[in-house]
Scaffold this motif. Structure first.
Motif, PDB file in Angstrom:
ATOM      1  N   GLU A   1       0.943  -1.235   0.403  1.00  0.00           N
ATOM      2  CA  GLU A   1       0.197  -0.166   0.386  1.00  0.00           C
ATOM      3  C   GLU A   1       1.227   1.131  -0.244  1.00  0.00           C
ATOM      4  OE1 GLU A   1      -2.966   2.514   3.179  1.00  0.00           O
ATOM      5  OE2 GLU A   1      -3.408   0.302   2.634  1.00  0.00           O
ATOM      6  N   THR A   2       2.357   1.487   0.796  1.00  0.00           N
ATOM      7  CA  THR A   2       2.881   2.508   0.789  1.00  0.00           C
ATOM      8  C   THR A   2       3.697   3.119  -0.158  1.00  0.00           C
ATOM      9  OG1 THR A   2       2.748   1.583   3.096  1.00  0.00           O
ATOM     10  CG2 THR A   2       4.682   2.897   1.714  1.00  0.00           C
ATOM     11  N   THR A   3       4.060   1.545  -1.589  1.00  0.00           N
ATOM     12  CA  THR A   3       4.409   2.175  -2.352  1.00  0.00           C
ATOM     13  C   THR A   3       3.762   2.177  -3.658  1.00  0.00           C
ATOM     14  OG1 THR A   3       6.038   0.083  -1.577  1.00  0.00           O
ATOM     15  CG2 THR A   3       5.536  -0.191  -3.928  1.00  0.00           C
ATOM     16  N   VAL A   4       2.734   1.636  -3.651  1.00  0.00           N
ATOM     17  CA  VAL A   4       1.262   2.544  -4.354  1.00  0.00           C
ATOM     18  C   VAL A   4       1.058   3.601  -4.623  1.00  0.00           C
ATOM     19  CG1 VAL A   4      -0.797   2.089  -5.306  1.00  0.00           C
ATOM     20  CG2 VAL A   4       0.676  -0.207  -5.217  1.00  0.00           C
ATOM     21  N   VAL A   5       1.230   4.212  -3.211  1.00  0.00           N
ATOM     22  CA  VAL A   5       0.715   5.839  -2.517  1.00  0.00           C
ATOM     23  C   VAL A   5       1.672   6.322  -3.284  1.00  0.00           C
ATOM     24  CG1 VAL A   5      -0.029   6.971  -1.269  1.00  0.00           C
ATOM     25  CG2 VAL A   5      -1.154   4.871  -0.502  1.00  0.00           C
ATOM     26  N   ALA A   6       2.862   5.179  -3.015  1.00  0.00           N
ATOM     27  CA  ALA A   6       4.129   6.555  -3.351  1.00  0.00           C
ATOM     28  C   ALA A   6       4.221   7.000  -4.686  1.00  0.00           C
ATOM     29  CB  ALA A   6       5.357   6.574  -2.838  1.00  0.00           C
ATOM     30  N   ALA A   7       3.841   6.038  -5.338  1.00  0.00           N
ATOM     31  CA  ALA A   7       4.081   5.805  -6.530  1.00  0.00           C
ATOM     32  C   ALA A   7       2.966   6.708  -7.208  1.00  0.00           C
ATOM     33  CB  ALA A   7       4.032   4.747  -7.268  1.00  0.00           C
ATOM     34  N   LEU A   8       1.903   6.589  -7.057  1.00  0.00           N
ATOM     35  CA  LEU A   8       0.486   7.170  -8.087  1.00  0.00           C
ATOM     36  C   LEU A   8       1.251   8.762  -7.283  1.00  0.00           C
ATOM     37  CD1 LEU A   8      -2.662   4.987  -6.824  1.00  0.00           C
ATOM     38  CD2 LEU A   8      -1.295   5.519  -9.226  1.00  0.00           C
ATOM     39  N   THR A   9       1.477   9.021  -5.978  1.00  0.00           N
ATOM     40  CA  THR A   9       1.718  10.767  -5.438  1.00  0.00           C
ATOM     41  C   THR A   9       3.081  11.248  -6.680  1.00  0.00           C
ATOM     42  OG1 THR A   9       1.534   9.803  -3.558  1.00  0.00           O
ATOM     43  CG2 THR A   9       2.332  12.434  -4.158  1.00  0.00           C
ATOM     44  N   VAL A  10       4.478   9.836  -6.790  1.00  0.00           N
ATOM     45  CA  VAL A  10       5.087  10.538  -8.350  1.00  0.00           C
ATOM     46  C   VAL A  10       3.988  11.166  -9.217  1.00  0.00           C
ATOM     47  CG1 VAL A  10       6.731  10.199  -8.868  1.00  0.00           C
ATOM     48  CG2 VAL A  10       7.006  10.035  -6.268  1.00  0.00           C
ATOM     49  N   GLY A  11       3.088   9.916 -10.189  1.00  0.00           N
ATOM     50  CA  GLY A  11       2.652   9.817 -11.193  1.00  0.00           C
ATOM     51  C   GLY A  11       1.812  10.779 -11.088  1.00  0.00           C
ATOM     52  N   THR A  12       1.563  11.025 -10.223  1.00  0.00           N
ATOM     53  CA  THR A  12       0.156  12.464 -10.562  1.00  0.00           C
ATOM     54  C   THR A  12       0.791  13.814 -10.667  1.00  0.00           C
ATOM     55  OG1 THR A  12      -1.091  12.226  -8.378  1.00  0.00           O
ATOM     56  CG2 THR A  12      -2.263  10.889  -9.990  1.00  0.00           C
TER      57      THR A  12
END
Length: 167
Positions: free
Chosen positions: A111-122
């Motif tokens: 979950e932490t990995t996905v949230v970090a990736a989405l934060t950077v990606g968006t």
């Protein structure tokens, strides 16, 4: 031209956002795997009651207590650990340690990995879109101001012809 450049800039920012998001996700997966290999959940036995609870960084109420536990390498360890309030000596709690038994934070989860990736990606495209929208707005305001000045200058030439006999 400015609008076209802004649209192209946003499209490029989306591509960069996807690229940076994927890179962040890959880094997160590597961090997850590394921490899963080196962090272990062990059972600690409280040897003292919990001290006065305080608010943690996450906003939860936590206290500290003396405890003992066995490290993954088999050595006995003792120290102060964070626990929820209301615990008493003799109770057991689960804690995370490294290979030597030193207390560590829990390993990074998916979950932490996905949230970090989405934060950077968006975040990259949104920041670029905001900056480019500001650029388009400022350019439009400058053009409107210039058009008003030109209209005023042209009106000063035409206005006397509209007046007949000074009326």
């Amino acid at each position: 031209m400015v609008r076209l450049a802004a649209v192209l800039g946003v499209v490029a920012a989306i591509a960069f956002g996807v690229m940076f998001g994927m890179r962040e996700y890959g880094n997160g997966l590597r961090t997850e795997a590394q921490q899963a290999r080196t962090r272990h959940q062990v059972v600690a036995t409280l040897t003292g009651d919990v001290t006065t609870p305080r608010l943690s960084v996450a906003g939860a109420s936590v206290g500290h207590a003396q405890a003992t536990w066995m490290a993954p390498d088999g050595t006995a360890r003792a120290g102060v650990i964070e626990v929820s309030p209301g615990r008493h000596a003799g109770e057991t709690v689960r804690i995370w340690t490294d290979d030597r038994g030193v207390i560590t934070p829990r390993p990074q989860d998916r979950e932490t990995t996905v949230v970090a990736a989405l934060t950077v990606g968006t975040g990259v495209p949104l920041a670029a879109a905001a900056i480019l929208a500001l650029l388009v707005t400022c350019t439009r305001l400058v053009n409107q101001r210039r058009a008003r000045r030109v209209w005023e200058a042209q009106w000063t030439v035409v206005e006397p012809m509209w007046r007949i006999n000074g009326r």
